[in-house]
Structures are given as C-alpha cells and as structure tokens.
Design a protein around this motif. Structure first.
Motif, PDB file in Angstrom:
ATOM      1  N   TYR A 160     -22.714 -27.829   0.384  1.00  0.00           N
ATOM      2  CA  TYR A 160     -22.085 -27.267   1.305  1.00  0.00           C
ATOM      3  C   TYR A 160     -20.540 -27.036   1.054  1.00  0.00           C
ATOM      4  O   TYR A 160     -20.056 -27.673   0.363  1.00  0.00           O
ATOM      5  N   GLU A 161     -20.252 -25.971   1.653  1.00  0.00           N
ATOM      6  CA  GLU A 161     -18.884 -25.529   1.699  1.00  0.00           C
ATOM      7  C   GLU A 161     -18.174 -25.837   3.097  1.00  0.00           C
ATOM      8  O   GLU A 161     -18.995 -25.640   4.206  1.00  0.00           O
ATOM      9  N   ILE A 162     -16.871 -26.310   3.236  1.00  0.00           N
ATOM     10  CA  ILE A 162     -16.447 -26.682   4.560  1.00  0.00           C
ATOM     11  C   ILE A 162     -15.079 -26.603   4.391  1.00  0.00           C
ATOM     12  O   ILE A 162     -14.272 -26.570   3.337  1.00  0.00           O
ATOM     13  N   LYS A 163     -14.283 -26.415   5.695  1.00  0.00           N
ATOM     14  CA  LYS A 163     -12.678 -26.316   5.499  1.00  0.00           C
ATOM     15  C   LYS A 163     -12.124 -27.129   5.003  1.00  0.00           C
ATOM     16  O   LYS A 163     -11.028 -26.698   4.256  1.00  0.00           O
ATOM     17  N   ASP A 164     -12.237 -28.448   5.236  1.00  0.00           N
ATOM     18  CA  ASP A 164     -11.230 -29.451   4.501  1.00  0.00           C
ATOM     19  C   ASP A 164     -12.005 -30.860   4.535  1.00  0.00           C
ATOM     20  O   ASP A 164     -12.942 -31.053   5.282  1.00  0.00           O
ATOM     21  N   PRO A 165     -11.326 -31.603   3.993  1.00  0.00           N
ATOM     22  CA  PRO A 165     -12.014 -32.963   4.099  1.00  0.00           C
ATOM     23  C   PRO A 165     -11.998 -33.913   5.324  1.00  0.00           C
ATOM     24  O   PRO A 165     -13.186 -34.377   5.518  1.00  0.00           O
ATOM     25  N   ALA A 166     -11.158 -33.416   6.393  1.00  0.00           N
ATOM     26  CA  ALA A 166     -11.488 -33.873   7.558  1.00  0.00           C
ATOM     27  C   ALA A 166     -12.463 -33.367   8.329  1.00  0.00           C
ATOM     28  O   ALA A 166     -13.316 -34.167   8.975  1.00  0.00           O
ATOM     29  N   ALA A 167     -12.900 -31.949   7.984  1.00  0.00           N
ATOM     30  CA  ALA A 167     -14.134 -31.671   8.688  1.00  0.00           C
ATOM     31  C   ALA A 167     -15.332 -32.203   7.942  1.00  0.00           C
ATOM     32  O   ALA A 167     -16.216 -32.467   8.662  1.00  0.00           O
ATOM     33  N   PHE A 191     -24.881 -29.196  10.472  1.00  0.00           N
ATOM     34  CA  PHE A 191     -23.910 -28.388   9.618  1.00  0.00           C
ATOM     35  C   PHE A 191     -23.393 -27.120  10.258  1.00  0.00           C
ATOM     36  O   PHE A 191     -22.281 -26.940  10.237  1.00  0.00           O
ATOM     37  N   THR A 192     -24.172 -26.382  10.961  1.00  0.00           N
ATOM     38  CA  THR A 192     -23.925 -25.287  11.526  1.00  0.00           C
ATOM     39  C   THR A 192     -22.688 -25.457  12.507  1.00  0.00           C
ATOM     40  O   THR A 192     -21.489 -24.797  12.717  1.00  0.00           O
ATOM     41  N   ARG A 193     -22.843 -26.621  13.421  1.00  0.00           N
ATOM     42  CA  ARG A 193     -21.941 -27.033  14.392  1.00  0.00           C
ATOM     43  C   ARG A 193     -20.401 -27.074  13.619  1.00  0.00           C
ATOM     44  O   ARG A 193     -19.330 -27.078  14.518  1.00  0.00           O
ATOM     45  N   PHE A 194     -20.462 -27.700  12.600  1.00  0.00           N
ATOM     46  CA  PHE A 194     -19.237 -27.924  12.052  1.00  0.00           C
ATOM     47  C   PHE A 194     -18.590 -26.936  11.039  1.00  0.00           C
ATOM     48  O   PHE A 194     -17.740 -26.983  10.063  1.00  0.00           O
ATOM     49  N   ASP A 195     -19.425 -25.534  11.157  1.00  0.00           N
ATOM     50  CA  ASP A 195     -19.033 -24.645  10.290  1.00  0.00           C
ATOM     51  C   ASP A 195     -19.192 -24.779   8.758  1.00  0.00           C
ATOM     52  O   ASP A 195     -18.085 -24.127   7.881  1.00  0.00           O
ATOM     53  N   ALA A 196     -20.104 -25.506   8.576  1.00  0.00           N
ATOM     54  CA  ALA A 196     -20.339 -25.848   7.101  1.00  0.00           C
ATOM     55  C   ALA A 196     -21.286 -24.874   6.446  1.00  0.00           C
ATOM     56  O   ALA A 196     -22.517 -24.821   6.891  1.00  0.00           O
ATOM     57  N   ASN A 197     -21.111 -24.023   5.506  1.00  0.00           N
ATOM     58  CA  ASN A 197     -21.852 -23.196   4.821  1.00  0.00           C
ATOM     59  C   ASN A 197     -22.826 -23.880   3.727  1.00  0.00           C
ATOM     60  O   ASN A 197     -22.315 -24.226   2.887  1.00  0.00           O
ATOM     61  N   LEU A 212     -15.168 -24.866  -9.377  1.00  0.00           N
ATOM     62  CA  LEU A 212     -16.030 -25.741  -8.470  1.00  0.00           C
ATOM     63  C   LEU A 212     -15.744 -27.278  -8.402  1.00  0.00           C
ATOM     64  O   LEU A 212     -15.772 -27.727  -7.468  1.00  0.00           O
ATOM     65  N   ARG A 213     -15.473 -27.846  -9.740  1.00  0.00           N
ATOM     66  CA  ARG A 213     -15.294 -29.275  -9.573  1.00  0.00           C
ATOM     67  C   ARG A 213     -14.058 -29.574  -8.941  1.00  0.00           C
ATOM     68  O   ARG A 213     -13.831 -30.473  -8.177  1.00  0.00           O
ATOM     69  N   ASN A 214     -13.230 -28.813  -9.136  1.00  0.00           N
ATOM     70  CA  ASN A 214     -11.724 -29.066  -8.341  1.00  0.00           C
ATOM     71  C   ASN A 214     -12.052 -28.973  -6.995  1.00  0.00           C
ATOM     72  O   ASN A 214     -11.564 -29.366  -5.917  1.00  0.00           O
ATOM     73  N   LEU A 215     -12.782 -27.930  -6.306  1.00  0.00           N
ATOM     74  CA  LEU A 215     -13.193 -27.821  -4.857  1.00  0.00           C
ATOM     75  C   LEU A 215     -14.009 -28.804  -4.555  1.00  0.00           C
ATOM     76  O   LEU A 215     -13.726 -29.424  -3.167  1.00  0.00           O
ATOM     77  N   ALA A 216     -14.752 -29.562  -5.196  1.00  0.00           N
ATOM     78  CA  ALA A 216     -15.623 -30.822  -4.790  1.00  0.00           C
ATOM     79  C   ALA A 216     -14.511 -31.912  -4.689  1.00  0.00           C
ATOM     80  O   ALA A 216     -14.421 -32.749  -3.844  1.00  0.00           O
ATOM     81  N   ARG A 217     -13.417 -32.024  -5.674  1.00  0.00           N
ATOM     82  CA  ARG A 217     -12.393 -33.140  -5.649  1.00  0.00           C
ATOM     83  C   ARG A 217     -11.637 -32.836  -4.287  1.00  0.00           C
ATOM     84  O   ARG A 217     -11.273 -33.805  -3.549  1.00  0.00           O
ATOM     85  N   SER A 218     -11.408 -31.676  -4.003  1.00  0.00           N
ATOM     86  CA  SER A 218     -10.565 -31.585  -3.000  1.00  0.00           C
ATOM     87  C   SER A 218     -11.342 -31.552  -1.497  1.00  0.00           C
ATOM     88  O   SER A 218     -10.612 -31.567  -0.444  1.00  0.00           O
ATOM     89  N   GLY A 219     -12.476 -31.954  -1.600  1.00  0.00           N
ATOM     90  CA  GLY A 219     -13.259 -32.311  -0.447  1.00  0.00           C
ATOM     91  C   GLY A 219     -13.748 -30.738   0.399  1.00  0.00           C
ATOM     92  O   GLY A 219     -14.262 -30.750   1.529  1.00  0.00           O
ATOM     93  N   LYS A 220     -13.895 -29.615  -0.322  1.00  0.00           N
ATOM     94  CA  LYS A 220     -13.909 -28.294   0.148  1.00  0.00           C
ATOM     95  C   LYS A 220     -15.613 -27.858  -0.108  1.00  0.00           C
ATOM     96  O   LYS A 220     -16.030 -27.083   0.603  1.00  0.00           O
ATOM     97  N   ILE A 221     -15.930 -28.605  -1.194  1.00  0.00           N
ATOM     98  CA  ILE A 221     -17.386 -28.366  -1.415  1.00  0.00           C
ATOM     99  C   ILE A 221     -18.013 -30.029  -1.522  1.00  0.00           C
ATOM    100  O   ILE A 221     -17.291 -30.795  -1.986  1.00  0.00           O
ATOM    101  N   GLY A 222     -19.219 -30.020  -1.033  1.00  0.00           N
ATOM    102  CA  GLY A 222     -19.678 -31.519  -0.897  1.00  0.00           C
ATOM    103  C   GLY A 222     -21.298 -31.273  -1.042  1.00  0.00           C
ATOM    104  O   GLY A 222     -21.836 -30.477  -0.974  1.00  0.00           O
ATOM    105  N   ARG A 223     -21.841 -32.408  -1.274  1.00  0.00           N
ATOM    106  CA  ARG A 223     -22.908 -32.757  -1.505  1.00  0.00           C
ATOM    107  C   ARG A 223     -23.515 -34.088  -0.941  1.00  0.00           C
ATOM    108  O   ARG A 223     -23.067 -34.987  -1.176  1.00  0.00           O
ATOM    109  N   LEU A 224     -24.644 -33.753   0.024  1.00  0.00           N
ATOM    110  CA  LEU A 224     -25.322 -34.893   0.619  1.00  0.00           C
ATOM    111  C   LEU A 224     -26.789 -35.161   0.272  1.00  0.00           C
ATOM    112  O   LEU A 224     -27.491 -34.245   0.097  1.00  0.00           O
TER     113      LEU A 224
END
Length: 436
Positions: A397-404, A367-373, A337-349
């Motif tokens: 949330y989960e998201i595709k990549d850092p750009a998203a 969030f839905t508009r950007f396919d963020a779960n 989970l921590r590595n997913l956070a580092r890679s930008g695929k999991i975030g917390r706002l």
C-alpha cells in the motif's frame, strides 16, 4: 608522505614528479572546450539545508553522453598522431568512458573498439554501439575486460586509451574542477566519486593549484574500496554487484594512486543504501537523473542514521560532482520504490485472515479509513498459514507518511488482526495472535 597533505605540504620533488600539472589541465580545456558541454555548477538550497553546508552541484550528467568521461577521452584522441588515428583506438569500460570515446571517435573519424564486462547495463552497451563503436563483451568485471582489451591492442595494432590511468585523460578530467572554481571561487571542499581515480587526480591537481587550501575528498563504494584502503591503511572485504558500477574498479591505476596519495586529502566509503537514497534525493529535489557512481559524492554528505548533519561538513562551501546519468531505467524504478519503502510511504503487511467471505473487505475498510491506497494483494493458503481455516494475505500500500502507517497498524492490531511488517531487507516484525 603524510596522509591528507595539501600540495604546499608535499616536498618539491614529489610535487614535480606528478605527470599532470595545472598547465596541462588548462591546455586540455582550451583543446576540448568547444566540443563539450560547459555544464553548470549550481547551488542546491534544499540539499544545503539537509547537509548543513552550502552545496554546489556540478551537473556532468548533462554532457552529451551524460557523463564527464568524454572530457578525458576527447583530450586523448586530439593528441593522437595521424597514423594512430587511422588505425583506431581500443579501451575497456563499464560504459561512460566507452560512450565518450565512441562519440568523439566517430565525430573525429577515429575507429573505436570497446571491451565491456558482461555485467554492463544494457543501456550503456546500446548507447555505445549507437555512437558507432564496436563493442566486445568479455569478463565479469572491469579488470577482466581490461586485460582482454590489452590483448586485442597488440593483436590489431590499436592505440589503447586507458579510462583513468593516462596523463592526457587525467588532464581532461581535471577540467571539471577548473570550471567549478571559475564559477564558484568560494568552494573550499571538493567531493568527487572515485573508481580508478582519474577524475579526482585531475581535479585535485587543478583545485590545489588554484586554491592550495581547498580540501579534496574522494568517495568510493564500500564494495570496491581499493583507493580508500590504500589511503587509510584499512582493509575492507569488497566485491560483488553494486549500483555504482561506474566506480566498481578492483585495482586502481599506478598513476592515479600517486595522485590520491599525494594531493587528495581524504578518502571515504559509502554503502549501497545511502547511494540509493542520494539518487532518489537528486531526482526528487533537483529533478535530475544520476547513476549510482554519480550519486556517491552526495551520499557521503548526507546525515547520519539518527538524522543529524555530519559535523565535519558544517558551514563549508562544498562542490559535488554529479559524474554521470546513465542508469538502467529498471534499476532507477527499483531505487525509487525502495526509497519510498525506506521512507515509510510504501508498506507491505502480511496479515492472517479467517478464510471466509467478507474478511478481506473488512481489512480493506481499515486501510481506507487511513487513506492508504492498496497497490497489490496476494493470498497464501498453504505455506506459513497457521490453520486450514486461515489465509495469509500480503497487502502492499501507499500512505502519507510513517506516522499514518503506524496508526494503520495500530488499528489493525486493535481490530484483532495478526500481521508481520515486510521490509526491503526481508525481515518481518509485528504482533502475533489475533483473529487468524
């Protein structure tokens, strides 16, 4: 003796003074070969591309006890006399040496007592007990556990089996390099995790005898850098908890120190975050579970923070020892989970919302508009809230990549929401002001 000296550059007296030779390693392999797993040495095409070199992995996590340690333990047990076998053996270990000794001790009918630090992961304690050993938990680290094991050795008349500072153990561990170079003779660089130094001692002796030009590199955690400091002369303040508890040795052995100074070319250190990254990469790419200590060798090969491959490894043919796979499942989950956070695929706002009906639904729509779960939502209406009419809502949330993720944040900002981005280090940064 010069740092980084190869075996050919060491004077004859010094080379002959080392208590383990290639003949000892070969004899150990003949002795233990039928009772251990002949683990594969395989090319990782994806890791090779990342590192910029041909990277071969030695999967010692596929041993029955999931670690290379049983090689040295078994070699030592097979060299015991009948009386010593009957009395039994004792050792101190953070886990892998314990399991190897316990498993083969039970198989050979030799009673085994293991002293473990209190901080040893539960999975290693239970597995050691499952192999039939008597486990004693004592001390906060290996050195305290080791001192107590020596007391019990005298009290009970047991034979002490050192996890790394024993010629028979070192010879047994050296069989790892023997197999690697038999499988891939073109390997020109060996990278090996180092705690007390037993594995790299045996491997360096074997590798240098087979190919005097091979480069042998040891890797330690920056929290336990004893042999790195000895080799480089650089003093580093270490200590504390480490994911690589298998190499968390405060004081190296007297024998292994001689090997490291004499036949090891280089010592390196890695930090906790890069070890976590290496564990995750091995799971993602090779579909193999490796503990922190086992991932340390790969960690030192990974690109720098700017993403560039390390030039010192460019074009090399590198053998990497994955020393073990006994990681606590909870720690493994955290690492992933921590590595997913580092890679930008999991975030917390942390978002400031007006405390009124529909506010959360409006934000959720962005969030839905950007396919963020959205994984988790938590509200705070008292602490850290700018107004009694506001609420702070943390959304994971989960998201595709850092750009998203950046596009999502921009949309929130454009909609007038103030938020902070939470990171795994606890720092916060984000636009202020807005609709809160």
């Amino acid at each position: 003796m010069a740092q980084g000296a190869s075996l050919q550059e060491i004077d004859t007296v010094a080379a002959n003074s080392l208590p383990v030779s290639i003949d000892d390693v070969r004899a150990a392999h003949a002795r233990i070969g039928s009772s251990i797993v002949r683990t594969p040495t395989l090319l990782s095409k994806t890791l090779s591309k990342i590192v910029g070199a041909d990277v071969y992995l030695k999967f010692e996590n596929l041993q029955f006890t999931a670690a290379y340690k049983e090689r040295g333990a078994l070699n030592r047990l097979l060299l015991l006399g009948d009386e010593a076998r009957a009395r039994g053996v004792i050792a101190a270990s953070a886990g892998n040496h314990a399991q190897g000794l316990a498993y083969h001790g039970a198989r050979l009918g030799v009673p085994v007592t293991i002293v473990m630090p209190k901080s040893t992961p539960t999975v290693k304690v239970s597995q050691t007990q499952g192999h039939g050993a008597t486990v004693v938990l004592y001390g906060e680290n290996f050195d305290e556990a080791n001192a107590y094991s020596r007391e019990l050795e005298q009290e009970r008349g047991l034979t002490y089996v050192h996890p790394f500072d024993d010629p028979a153990v070192i010879a047994g561990q050296g069989t790892v390099a023997l197999e690697m170079l038999a499988d891939v003779p073109t390997i020109d660089t060996l990278v090996i995790p180092v705690g007390g130094g037993g594995l790299i001692s045996g491997c360096a002796v074997a590798a240098k005898a087979i190919n005097p030009g091979i480069r042998v590199i040891g890797v330690q955690s920056n929290r336990y850098p004893a042999l790195y400091s000895m080799k480089t002369g650089k003093q580093i303040d270490g200590g504390g908890d480490t994911l690589a508890e298998g190499i968390a040795v405060k004081f190296p052995g007297q024998l292994s120190s001689r090997f490291v100074m004499g036949v090891v070319d280089e010592m390196r250190i890695v930090n906790e975050s890069i070890i976590e990254t290496a564990i995750s990469l091995l799971l993602d790419i090779e579909k193999t579970v490796v503990e922190g200590a086992g991932a340390a060798a790969l960690a030192t090969l990974l690109p720098t923070k700017d993403g560039n491959p390390r030039p010192e490894f460019a074009g090399r043919t590198i053998g990497v020892v994955l020393t073990g796979g006994n990681i606590d499942p909870r720690f493994l989950a955290n690492v992933i989970l921590r590595n997913l956070a580092r890679s930008g695929k999991i975030g917390r706002l942390s978002i400031i919302l007006p405390d009124k009906a529909g506010a959360l639904m409006e934000v959720a729509g962005i969030f839905t508009r950007f396919d963020a779960n959205i994984i988790e939502v938590a509200h705070q209406r008292v602490f850290g809230v700018p107004s009694a009419k506001s609420t702070t809502t943390e959304i994971e949330y989960e998201i595709k990549d850092p750009a998203a993720a950046m596009a999502l944040e921009q949309a929130l900002s454009d909609a007038g929401y103030a938020f902070d981005r939470l990171t795994i280090s606890g720092t916060r940064k984000g636009p202020r002001g807005g609709r809160g």
